[in-house]
Write an enzyme that holds these catalytic residues in place. Structure first.
Site, PDB file in Angstrom:
ATOM      1  N   ASP A 284      45.071  43.990  39.018  1.00  0.00           N
ATOM      2  CA  ASP A 284      43.699  44.460  38.901  1.00  0.00           C
ATOM      3  C   ASP A 284      43.173  43.854  37.594  1.00  0.00           C
ATOM      4  OD1 ASP A 284      41.355  46.075  39.311  1.00  0.00           O
ATOM      5  OD2 ASP A 284      42.153  47.496  37.841  1.00  0.00           O
TER       6      ASP A 284
ATOM      7  N   ASP B  56      39.889  45.106  35.384  1.00  0.00           N
ATOM      8  CA  ASP B  56      39.398  46.068  34.392  1.00  0.00           C
ATOM      9  C   ASP B  56      40.402  47.203  34.208  1.00  0.00           C
ATOM     10  OD1 ASP B  56      37.145  44.459  34.367  1.00  0.00           O
ATOM     11  OD2 ASP B  56      35.977  45.778  35.670  1.00  0.00           O
TER      12      ASP B  56
END
Length: 190
Positions: free
Chosen positions: A12, A14
């Protein structure tokens, strides 16, 4: 050129690589790497791993930033990785909001299916079996686990809150941050 998922890691963005914000990361100036995250990616690259990013970016459809802004953030990440000997091999993003009910917004598996196709790991109901997926939220992990990915939660970003809520996929490994994940993975492979 054929790519292989045997040395693939899905991250991922953020809260894993860069600081997260409840107000969205909207610009190059707001894209700030987490301590040790870029070094972790470089270590993984140097050990032969390819890095794919799968990131929900509903700020696009909400009008908070443009595709040009998103590319500028990713260019900054690439520029900061290069002197460390690191690189991102591919970036997959979903521009939609939950209300769009698309198949690509995590926890839906659409982006993971695209990653499996890109890395030629297809023809199975569990095409990402054993591929580490690293996230700071339950939806990050759920999207990959459906296709057999091995879940890894980092406690940066929303990770602490995610851990406190529980209900993590079976076998989820917990790491302080991306560098701790990289070190653990590389120690286990040695």
């Amino acid at each position: 050129m054929s790519t292989s998922s045997s040395k693939l890691i899905i991250l991922d963005r953020d809260g894993v690589i860069n600081e997260d914000s409840d107000d969205y990361v909207k610009s190059v100036d707001e894209w700030i790497p987490l301590p040790g995250s870029l070094e972790a990616i470089a270590l993984l690259n140097q050990a032969g791993y390819q890095i794919a990013i799968a990131t929900n970016q509903s700020g696009l459809s909400r009008g908070f930033f443009t595709i040009g802004d998103l590319h500028a953030m990713h260019n900054k990440m690439d520029a900061l990785l290069k002197p460390l000997g690191g690189r991102i091999d591919s970036i997959f993003f979903c521009p939609h909001q939950d209300s769009h009910q698309c198949d690509c917004r995590k926890p839906a598996p659409g982006m993971m299916k695209e990653i499996a196709l890109r890395y030629k790991k297809i023809g199975s109901t569990q095409p990402l079996t054993g591929v580490p997926i690293v996230g700071d939220s339950l939806r990050d992990l759920e999207a990959g686990v459906v296709l057999g990915a091995a879940p890894h939660l980092v406690l940066t970003g929303k990770g602490e809150k995610t851990l406190a809520k529980g209900k993590l996929p079976e076998g989820t490994q917990i790491h302080a941050d991306l560098l701790a994940f990289a070190n653990a993975l590389l120690e286990n492979k040695a």
